[in-house]
Design an enzyme around this catalytic site. Structure first.
Site, mmCIF file in Angstrom:
data_model
loop_
_atom_site.group_PDB
_atom_site.id
_atom_site.type_symbol
_atom_site.label_atom_id
_atom_site.label_comp_id
_atom_site.label_asym_id
_atom_site.label_seq_id
_atom_site.Cartn_x
_atom_site.Cartn_y
_atom_site.Cartn_z
ATOM 1 N N HIS A 110 14.715 22.212 -127.111
ATOM 2 C CA HIS A 110 14.877 22.850 -126.029
ATOM 3 C C HIS A 110 13.698 23.857 -125.592
ATOM 4 O O HIS A 110 13.215 24.380 -126.836
ATOM 5 C CB HIS A 110 16.157 23.416 -125.270
ATOM 6 C CG HIS A 110 16.458 24.688 -126.336
ATOM 7 N ND1 HIS A 110 16.167 25.803 -126.080
ATOM 8 C CD2 HIS A 110 17.393 24.814 -127.456
ATOM 9 C CE1 HIS A 110 16.486 26.737 -126.777
ATOM 10 N NE2 HIS A 110 17.290 26.135 -127.752
ATOM 11 N N GLU B 79 27.405 14.207 -112.125
ATOM 12 C CA GLU B 79 27.868 13.141 -111.398
ATOM 13 C C GLU B 79 27.438 13.220 -110.104
ATOM 14 O O GLU B 79 27.208 12.067 -109.656
ATOM 15 C CB GLU B 79 29.260 13.266 -111.421
ATOM 16 C CG GLU B 79 30.198 13.415 -112.691
ATOM 17 C CD GLU B 79 29.790 11.881 -113.472
ATOM 18 O OE1 GLU B 79 29.670 10.900 -112.663
ATOM 19 O OE2 GLU B 79 29.399 11.850 -114.695
#
Length: 239
Positions: free
Chosen positions: A10, A86
């Site tokens: 990361h 989502e």
């Protein structure tokens, strides 16, 4: 070309910048970290680059936000939604570059540093000296209240076995298989350990460095799945 496994650490956070051990603590990327990851994506991801999206068969990412944000910034052009978002709609057909599924897995979360969470190596050594505990090496000693090297080996070996047998063995059995590369987005210590276990080496031999935002390439020698190797320098695809 033999199947490859790309490991990406990361981008920069405040704690990685300061050398503080960051396991379960979930920090955002710094502004500079985000810019560097975007630059990495532009330089190394593409049909004529190191990471070829259409050749990816699967993507593994750590549960930590800093790793997930790094994956987003690489702009692979994933067909489906990111599991943690989502509300994110699949990209339009023109932007889709890979059909690889993105899987969030605890197998590549960072080493659990336990009592040493948030401390620098210098602070850990000073604390141990004050307590008369002697020198410390994470690869042999692990972390009190956290994980041992044996804990790390167990979870990484299981994941490597899955990558080899589920996602890459088919490419050795069928050379015409177009998708066989795997991408792993995670953290510094766990990815250094991952690279060592990829080649079957004990963690005590770990002398690898992976900088924040860095990318490494693992593959196989002699196009043989039983000869895993680390690629020190690879060719770029030219189509």
């Amino acid at each position: 070309m033999a199947p490859r496994c790309f490991i990406i650490r990361h981008g920069e956070t405040e704690w990685s910048l300061n050398g503080r051990h960051t396991g379960l603590t979930d920090l955002p990327l710094t502004a500079n970290g985000e810019k560097r990851i975007q630059a990495t994506g532009k330089a190394l991801v593409g049909n004529d680059r190191l990471v070829v999206p259409k050749k990816l068969v699967h993507v593994f990412v750590s549960p930590r936000h800093r790793a997930q944000r790094t994956l987003e910034l690489l702009e692979l052009g994933c067909k489906g939604r990111m599991p943690w978002n989502e509300q994110h709609k699949p990209e339009n057909e023109g932007a889709i570059r890979t059909e690889a599924e993105v899987e969030v897995t605890e197998a590549i979360r960072e080493w659990d540093y336990g009592d040493y969470e948030g401390m620098t190596s210098k602070q850990i050594r000073e604390q141990r000296a004050e307590r008369g505990e002697g020198p410390w090496n994470i690869w042999t000693d692990g972390c009190p209240g956290g994980e041992s090297p044996e804990d790390i080996i167990r979870r990484l070996d299981a994941l490597i076995d899955e990558i080899r047998n589920k996602y890459q063995r088919p490419a050795f059995e069928n050379p015409d298989e177009p998708k066989s590369d795997v991408l792993v987005v995670a953290h510094g210590h766990i990815l250094r350990a991952f690279a060592m276990r990829w080649t079957g080496k004990p963690l005590t031999e770990t002398s690898l460095i992976l900088e924040a935002g860095g990318i490494g390439t693992l593959s196989y020698e002699h196009h043989n799945i039983d000869e895993p190797a680390i690629i020190l320098g690879g060719q770029f695809v030219v189509e």
